[in-house]
Design a protein around this motif. Structure first.
Motif, PDB file in Angstrom:
ATOM      1  N   LEU A 116       0.831  -1.200   0.000  1.00  0.00           N
ATOM      2  CA  LEU A 116       0.000   0.000   0.000  1.00  0.00           C
ATOM      3  C   LEU A 116       0.870   1.256   0.000  1.00  0.00           C
ATOM      4  CD1 LEU A 116      -2.658  -1.189   2.606  1.00  0.00           C
ATOM      5  CD2 LEU A 116      -3.146  -0.692   0.203  1.00  0.00           C
ATOM      6  N   ASP A 117       1.893   1.276   0.851  1.00  0.00           N
ATOM      7  CA  ASP A 117       2.792   2.436   0.897  1.00  0.00           C
ATOM      8  C   ASP A 117       3.510   2.619  -0.437  1.00  0.00           C
ATOM      9  OD1 ASP A 117       2.193   3.118   3.532  1.00  0.00           O
ATOM     10  OD2 ASP A 117       3.760   1.832   4.364  1.00  0.00           O
ATOM     11  N   ARG A 118       3.990   1.525  -0.995  1.00  0.00           N
ATOM     12  CA  ARG A 118       4.718   1.583  -2.267  1.00  0.00           C
ATOM     13  C   ARG A 118       3.792   2.079  -3.388  1.00  0.00           C
ATOM     14  NH1 ARG A 118       6.014  -3.134  -2.084  1.00  0.00           N
ATOM     15  NH2 ARG A 118       8.049  -2.974  -1.073  1.00  0.00           N
ATOM     16  N   ALA A 119       2.563   1.582  -3.391  1.00  0.00           N
ATOM     17  CA  ALA A 119       1.608   1.976  -4.425  1.00  0.00           C
ATOM     18  C   ALA A 119       1.243   3.452  -4.308  1.00  0.00           C
ATOM     19  CB  ALA A 119       0.353   1.104  -4.338  1.00  0.00           C
ATOM     20  N   VAL A 120       1.101   3.954  -3.083  1.00  0.00           N
ATOM     21  CA  VAL A 120       0.811   5.373  -2.886  1.00  0.00           C
ATOM     22  C   VAL A 120       1.916   6.226  -3.510  1.00  0.00           C
ATOM     23  CG1 VAL A 120       0.766   7.200  -1.153  1.00  0.00           C
ATOM     24  CG2 VAL A 120      -0.676   5.193  -0.859  1.00  0.00           C
ATOM     25  N   ALA A 121       3.167   5.844  -3.268  1.00  0.00           N
ATOM     26  CA  ALA A 121       4.290   6.600  -3.829  1.00  0.00           C
ATOM     27  C   ALA A 121       4.259   6.584  -5.356  1.00  0.00           C
ATOM     28  CB  ALA A 121       5.610   6.025  -3.314  1.00  0.00           C
ATOM     29  N   THR A 122       3.943   5.430  -5.937  1.00  0.00           N
ATOM     30  CA  THR A 122       3.899   5.304  -7.394  1.00  0.00           C
ATOM     31  C   THR A 122       2.781   6.152  -7.993  1.00  0.00           C
ATOM     32  OG1 THR A 122       4.776   3.051  -7.281  1.00  0.00           O
ATOM     33  CG2 THR A 122       3.641   3.676  -9.304  1.00  0.00           C
ATOM     34  N   VAL A 123       1.581   6.055  -7.404  1.00  0.00           N
ATOM     35  CA  VAL A 123       0.436   6.809  -7.924  1.00  0.00           C
ATOM     36  C   VAL A 123       0.661   8.309  -7.768  1.00  0.00           C
ATOM     37  CG1 VAL A 123      -2.025   7.258  -7.656  1.00  0.00           C
ATOM     38  CG2 VAL A 123      -1.173   4.926  -7.476  1.00  0.00           C
ATOM     39  N   THR A 124       1.180   8.722  -6.618  1.00  0.00           N
ATOM     40  CA  THR A 124       1.421  10.139  -6.374  1.00  0.00           C
ATOM     41  C   THR A 124       2.421  10.703  -7.378  1.00  0.00           C
ATOM     42  OG1 THR A 124       0.971   9.878  -4.004  1.00  0.00           O
ATOM     43  CG2 THR A 124       2.198  11.820  -4.675  1.00  0.00           C
ATOM     44  N   ALA A 125       3.507   9.984  -7.603  1.00  0.00           N
ATOM     45  CA  ALA A 125       4.520  10.438  -8.556  1.00  0.00           C
ATOM     46  C   ALA A 125       3.944  10.550  -9.963  1.00  0.00           C
ATOM     47  CB  ALA A 125       5.711   9.486  -8.538  1.00  0.00           C
ATOM     48  N   LYS A 126       3.149   9.574 -10.358  1.00  0.00           N
ATOM     49  CA  LYS A 126       2.567   9.576 -11.697  1.00  0.00           C
ATOM     50  C   LYS A 126       1.562  10.714 -11.853  1.00  0.00           C
ATOM     51  CE  LYS A 126       2.048   7.740 -15.787  1.00  0.00           C
ATOM     52  NZ  LYS A 126       3.149   7.803 -16.773  1.00  0.00           N
ATOM     53  N   ALA A 127       0.776  10.963 -10.822  1.00  0.00           N
ATOM     54  CA  ALA A 127      -0.212  12.041 -10.883  1.00  0.00           C
ATOM     55  C   ALA A 127       0.480  13.393 -11.033  1.00  0.00           C
ATOM     56  CB  ALA A 127      -1.087  12.019  -9.632  1.00  0.00           C
ATOM     57  N   ARG A 128       1.573  13.600 -10.307  1.00  0.00           N
ATOM     58  CA  ARG A 128       2.285  14.870 -10.400  1.00  0.00           C
ATOM     59  C   ARG A 128       2.986  15.013 -11.747  1.00  0.00           C
ATOM     60  NH1 ARG A 128       4.903  14.852  -4.315  1.00  0.00           N
ATOM     61  NH2 ARG A 128       2.908  14.863  -3.216  1.00  0.00           N
ATOM     62  N   GLU A 129       3.460  13.917 -12.257  1.00  0.00           N
ATOM     63  CA  GLU A 129       4.111  13.924 -13.560  1.00  0.00           C
ATOM     64  C   GLU A 129       3.146  14.361 -14.656  1.00  0.00           C
ATOM     65  OE1 GLU A 129       5.377  10.346 -16.492  1.00  0.00           O
ATOM     66  OE2 GLU A 129       6.324  10.310 -14.519  1.00  0.00           O
TER      67      GLU A 129
END
Length: 401
Positions: free
Chosen positions: A112-125
């Protein structure tokens, strides 16, 4: 489909078979069927699986819920988030992941923590950022209107002492050892939070789409009090609205926000004082809300440093020796709370309270208040306020609760 389109879930990949078998052994055959279909890409099955797990989480008292169903809920949230992510529905993916963090078990927490980081980075990108003048959460503060509505006799007794440059030895000997409150004025200047958390755009960037639990109502002792799950951006809108200091304020209170949103955790530092006496540090809690939010008179079992990052608060303290005169509730769940409403004292029902001596203060931005165990305290926000509490236990009794 490229690997960039997938959320990494290594723990789920390795533990899925065993978890599904355990769920089956507890009668969750329908869940297993839906979860298997969700893993294969069926969006409706993912929603159905999460709903089944949700029903199990609410089938009785929280402490009686089988841990396997909390892990099942996390699994369903991961499946749902993965499918939202594939559709570039990043806000929906984050909401699913946050629900897993808030309500799920510990087995799949790393995913869950790893996925949050991935989604957040992609959204900002994928978003476009523009450079504007930072919008402040709280403007420059003069004397606030809220000072006029403080409890009777406020700021009329002895004030909490303010000290700068307290050594660890002095803190342990003069305050923690004697269990006496003190305000520490110079230990937060190096925190990134001191500048970042008063920047509305920063808060929206790092946390705007995240889901958080909030309290709605005057305080937890009131009948109309309730809890809701809303996005952080919705929360910020509420606390900035003109009627935010009404009878039903929204308050993010005593929530482990920093376990959930790691970027905010990196903005603060655990004060060295929290390691005095060799005790055990407890989870950090956030307190974030509009002017007028109140934490009613209560006491806690641990040493506490309340760090005021944004805004200001009025705080009143009574020593543990006055517990009987403060009329604690007899119910087990509320025995650390007083029946006395300091904002409207019923002197016929609670005659001992009015003449009691107390310490109080206005805690300003950048100041920390040390509150010893069992000291009763009442807290009222005078402005929009963002605070952090650091609890730690005595070394001789680290498991006290």
């Amino acid at each position: 489909m490229s690997s960039a389109d997938e959320l990494p879930t290594p723990t789920l990949d390795s533990e899925s078979a065993a978890l599904l078998q355990s769920i089956s052994s507890h009668g969750g055959y329908a869940y297993v069927r839906m979860s298997t279909m969700a893993a294969a890409g069926d969006f409706r099955a993912a929603e159905a699986a999460r709903e089944m797990a949700w029903e199990q989480l609410h089938s009785g008292p929280w402490h009686s819920v089988l841990p396997v169903w909390r892990d099942a809920y996390s699994m369903a949230c991961l499946h749902l988030a993965r499918l939202h992510f594939l559709r570039r529905q990043y806000r929906d993916a984050l909401r699913a992941l946050d629900m897993g963090l808030i309500m799920g078990g510990s087995l799949l927490r790393p995913d869950l923590d790893r996925a949050v980081a991935t989604v957040t980075a992609k959204a900002r990108e994928d978003s476009t950022q523009t450079e504007n003048e930072p919008r402040k959460l709280v403007e420059e503060m003069g004397e606030t209107e809220e000072v006029r509505v403080l409890p009777a006799r406020s700021l009329s007794c002895k004030r909490v002492e303010k000290k700068s440059g307290i050594s660890m030895e002095s803190f342990l000997r003069d305050y923690m050892g004697k269990e006496f409150p003190v305000i520490i004025t110079d230990s937060m200047e190096h925190w990134p939070a001191r500048s970042k958390w008063n920047n509305l755009d920063y808060l929206l960037t790092v946390a705007g789409d995240r889901t958080v639990p909030v309290e709605v109502g005057k305080n937890y002792l009131c009948q109309e009090w309730k809890q809701e799950l809303i996005t952080f951006s919705q929360f910020l809108e509420r606390i900035q609205s003109k009627d935010s200091s009404s009878a039903v304020p929204t308050y993010l209170a005593q929530h482990p926000l920093f376990d959930q949103i790691s970027e905010l955790r990196r903005d603060i530092c655990v004060p060295d004082y929290c390691f005095a006496g060799g005790g055990e540090l407890r989870p950090l809690n956030a307190w974030f809300g509009p002017a007028g939010t109140v934490t009613p008179l209560h006491h806690d079992p641990h040493h506490n440093i309340l760090a005021q990052v944004v805004g200001r608060k009025y705080i009143r303290l009574y020593p543990a020796s006055l517990s009987e005169e403060l009329y604690p509730y007899s119910e087990t769940m509320l025995r650390n709370s007083s029946q006395v409403d300091l904002d409207n004292i019923d002197e016929k029902e609670f005659p001992k309270v009015h003449d009691l001596e107390f310490l109080d203060c206005i805690l300003e931005e950048g100041e920390m208040l040390y509150i010893p165990p069992k000291w009763w305290h009442y807290v009222r926000s005078l402005t929009i306020s963002f605070s952090v509490s650091f609890w730690w236990s005595n070394n001789e009794n680290p498991n006290a609760s």
